[in-house]
Design a protein around this motif. Sequence first.
Motif, PDB file in Angstrom:
ATOM      1  N   ASP A 213     157.062 -73.253  25.992  1.00 14.76           N
ATOM      2  CA  ASP A 213     157.970 -72.813  24.939  1.00 14.76           C
ATOM      3  C   ASP A 213     157.346 -71.716  24.074  1.00 14.76           C
ATOM      4  N   LEU A 214     156.835 -70.705  24.742  1.00 10.65           N
ATOM      5  CA  LEU A 214     156.168 -69.605  24.050  1.00 10.65           C
ATOM      6  C   LEU A 214     156.975 -68.322  24.207  1.00 10.65           C
ATOM      7  N   ARG A 215     156.927 -67.481  23.181  1.00 13.87           N
ATOM      8  CA  ARG A 215     157.450 -66.124  23.334  1.00 13.87           C
ATOM      9  C   ARG A 215     156.271 -65.202  23.631  1.00 13.87           C
ATOM     10  N   GLY A 216     156.548 -64.103  24.306  1.00 10.46           N
ATOM     11  CA  GLY A 216     155.478 -63.199  24.719  1.00 10.46           C
ATOM     12  C   GLY A 216     154.606 -62.751  23.563  1.00 10.46           C
ATOM     13  N   GLU A 217     155.246 -62.481  22.416  1.00  7.74           N
ATOM     14  CA  GLU A 217     154.469 -61.976  21.273  1.00  7.74           C
ATOM     15  C   GLU A 217     153.591 -63.051  20.639  1.00  7.74           C
ATOM     16  N   GLU A 218     153.778 -64.294  21.072  1.00  4.24           N
ATOM     17  CA  GLU A 218     152.922 -65.371  20.552  1.00  4.24           C
ATOM     18  C   GLU A 218     151.660 -65.559  21.397  1.00  4.24           C
ATOM     19  N   LEU A 219     151.545 -64.716  22.418  1.00  4.77           N
ATOM     20  CA  LEU A 219     150.415 -64.833  23.349  1.00  4.77           C
ATOM     21  C   LEU A 219     149.383 -63.731  23.092  1.00  4.77           C
ATOM     22  N   ILE A 220     148.130 -64.127  23.007  1.00  7.70           N
ATOM     23  CA  ILE A 220     147.048 -63.143  22.939  1.00  7.70           C
ATOM     24  C   ILE A 220     146.170 -63.345  24.173  1.00  7.70           C
ATOM     25  N   GLY A 221     145.910 -62.246  24.877  1.00 10.38           N
ATOM     26  CA  GLY A 221     145.154 -62.345  26.118  1.00 10.38           C
ATOM     27  C   GLY A 221     143.803 -61.658  25.981  1.00 10.38           C
ATOM     28  N   PHE A 222     142.805 -62.217  26.634  1.00 12.51           N
ATOM     29  CA  PHE A 222     141.460 -61.638  26.652  1.00 12.51           C
ATOM     30  C   PHE A 222     141.066 -61.441  28.106  1.00 12.51           C
ATOM     31  N   GLY A 223     140.734 -60.215  28.500  1.00 14.45           N
ATOM     32  CA  GLY A 223     140.372 -60.001  29.890  1.00 14.45           C
ATOM     33  C   GLY A 223     139.618 -58.711  30.105  1.00 14.45           C
ATOM     34  N   ASP A 224     138.832 -58.674  31.166  1.00 11.45           N
ATOM     35  CA  ASP A 224     138.117 -57.436  31.497  1.00 11.45           C
ATOM     36  C   ASP A 224     138.789 -56.722  32.661  1.00 11.45           C
ATOM     37  N   GLY A 225     139.935 -57.243  33.102  1.00 11.64           N
ATOM     38  CA  GLY A 225     140.615 -56.647  34.247  1.00 11.64           C
ATOM     39  C   GLY A 225     141.927 -55.980  33.862  1.00 11.64           C
ATOM     40  N   VAL A 226     142.304 -54.973  34.652  1.00  6.05           N
ATOM     41  CA  VAL A 226     143.559 -54.270  34.370  1.00  6.05           C
ATOM     42  C   VAL A 226     144.762 -55.161  34.672  1.00  6.05           C
ATOM     43  N   VAL A 227     144.615 -56.069  35.633  1.00  2.33           N
ATOM     44  CA  VAL A 227     145.766 -56.877  36.046  1.00  2.33           C
ATOM     45  C   VAL A 227     146.238 -57.754  34.882  1.00  2.33           C
ATOM     46  N   GLU A 228     145.312 -58.535  34.303  1.00  2.87           N
ATOM     47  CA  GLU A 228     145.731 -59.418  33.210  1.00  2.87           C
ATOM     48  C   GLU A 228     146.182 -58.627  31.982  1.00  2.87           C
ATOM     49  N   THR A 229     145.555 -57.481  31.765  1.00  3.15           N
ATOM     50  CA  THR A 229     145.927 -56.656  30.609  1.00  3.15           C
ATOM     51  C   THR A 229     147.377 -56.177  30.739  1.00  3.15           C
ATOM     52  N   ARG A 230     147.722 -55.643  31.900  1.00  2.55           N
ATOM     53  CA  ARG A 230     149.100 -55.181  32.143  1.00  2.55           C
ATOM     54  C   ARG A 230     150.105 -56.325  32.005  1.00  2.55           C
ATOM     55  N   GLU A 231     149.730 -57.477  32.548  1.00  9.28           N
ATOM     56  CA  GLU A 231     150.678 -58.600  32.557  1.00  9.28           C
ATOM     57  C   GLU A 231     150.918 -59.159  31.154  1.00  9.28           C
ATOM     58  N   VAL A 232     149.871 -59.200  30.340  1.00 10.40           N
ATOM     59  CA  VAL A 232     150.049 -59.669  28.961  1.00 10.40           C
ATOM     60  C   VAL A 232     150.929 -58.675  28.190  1.00 10.40           C
ATOM     61  N   LYS A 233     150.714 -57.390  28.422  1.00  9.64           N
ATOM     62  CA  LYS A 233     151.534 -56.375  27.750  1.00  9.64           C
ATOM     63  C   LYS A 233     152.981 -56.409  28.251  1.00  9.64           C
ATOM     64  N   ARG A 234     153.149 -56.714  29.524  1.00 11.76           N
ATOM     65  CA  ARG A 234     154.507 -56.761  30.105  1.00 11.76           C
ATOM     66  C   ARG A 234     155.402 -57.735  29.346  1.00 11.76           C
ATOM     67  N   VAL A 235     154.826 -58.874  28.920  1.00 13.45           N
ATOM     68  CA  VAL A 235     155.655 -59.869  28.237  1.00 13.45           C
ATOM     69  C   VAL A 235     155.666 -59.684  26.716  1.00 13.45           C
ATOM     70  N   GLY A 236     155.014 -58.621  26.243  1.00  9.23           N
ATOM     71  CA  GLY A 236     155.030 -58.346  24.803  1.00  9.23           C
ATOM     72  C   GLY A 236     153.892 -58.982  24.040  1.00  9.23           C
ATOM     73  N   GLY A 237     152.875 -59.456  24.748  1.00  6.03           N
ATOM     74  CA  GLY A 237     151.721 -60.074  24.091  1.00  6.03           C
ATOM     75  C   GLY A 237     150.716 -59.037  23.628  1.00  6.03           C
ATOM     76  N   THR A 238     149.657 -59.528  23.005  1.00  5.00           N
ATOM     77  CA  THR A 238     148.547 -58.676  22.559  1.00  5.00           C
ATOM     78  C   THR A 238     147.415 -58.818  23.564  1.00  5.00           C
ATOM     79  N   ALA A 239     146.899 -57.684  24.030  1.00  2.00           N
ATOM     80  CA  ALA A 239     145.836 -57.729  25.053  1.00  2.00           C
ATOM     81  C   ALA A 239     144.533 -57.190  24.483  1.00  2.00           C
ATOM     82  N   ILE A 240     143.524 -58.046  24.470  1.00  2.00           N
ATOM     83  CA  ILE A 240     142.179 -57.619  24.068  1.00  2.00           C
ATOM     84  C   ILE A 240     141.395 -57.343  25.349  1.00  2.00           C
ATOM     85  N   GLY A 241     140.915 -56.116  25.494  1.00  2.00           N
ATOM     86  CA  GLY A 241     140.157 -55.751  26.689  1.00  2.00           C
ATOM     87  C   GLY A 241     138.672 -55.952  26.466  1.00  2.00           C
ATOM     88  N   LEU A 242     138.019 -56.625  27.390  1.00  2.00           N
ATOM     89  CA  LEU A 242     136.573 -56.844  27.303  1.00  2.00           C
ATOM     90  C   LEU A 242     135.872 -55.885  28.260  1.00  2.00           C
TER      91      LEU A 242
END
Length: 299
Positions: A213-242
């Motif tokens: 029961d989450l909305r995309g903007e309620e998600l914050i992602g942490f990753g060193d890969g382009v795949v997870e970064t793109r996917e978190v942004k796709r749903v409107g989340g915040t992506a922190i790149g490592l």
Amino acid sequence: MTFPPTSSPSSFHPPERLEQLRQALRRGKYQAALFDFDGTLSRLRAGWPQVMVQVLEEYWQAAGLPKDEPEQTRQQLLHLVLSTNGMPPLRQMHVFVQMVQERGGSELDPSECAATYQYRLRQLVQRRYDSLRRGETAPPQWIVPGAREMLAALQRRGLRLFLASGTEYDQVRAEADLLGLRPFFPHGIFAPQGEDLSFAKGQIIDHLLRNHDLRGEELIGFGDGVVETREVKRVGGTAIGLATSEVSEIATPTLPSSTPATMTALAASDDPTVSDKCQRLLAAGADLILSDYLALSLD
Ligand SMILES: [Mg+2]
């Protein structure tokens, strides 16, 4: 949680994005955090891109492709490896085999390429397991600096923490145990079982939003890969790149574990994958790039 005005490598920070992020975080809107494992929390597999590139070079030659410009070939293969960072290795090998075919090379078996890579990487990782078990190294030396404190701080704030990795499930679970990080993820560790080609981080994120029961903007992602970064942004989340270092060996077993920042700085200065990751993560839409978690204030 506050962010510093700048954090290394500072030349890649668009200030307006950083400011947006700081304001967003202060509002405390996040309900869940999704972490990648290798290169984001764990350094047990640091150096995997170099191992993969070496294996791909061998198959490149075995497929009859030219070996007269080895440095150019190495750069092309490193590009392939880093631009598919976040996919399970078998899928990365499918991309490689297709590239070889497009260049007129002979047919290769992706499963064989993946098995060779896994074998080589296992040797590297096994040495690290052994050094941990013998007490020659300690878990903090194999954790991205500040990651444990970051997980604890997010957990204290009531965020649900999830782990999604392209590395095989049993290995991720065992390594999370070895590093003492598994208790942070009671809600779920997501990783491919065996040779599961269908595993995709985008699907994991869709699953999390639907089932928690989450909305995309309620998600914050942490990753060193382009795949997870793109996917978190796709749903409107915040992506922190490592943009973490992939220098494969930490200094020495006797290095005091209280100096992770120095260690990272030393490693990063020798490591071209740090700047490469940085640029790729920004191009993939990352809201902020960090080289580790030490620059974040978690009060
Ligand atoms: Mg990773």
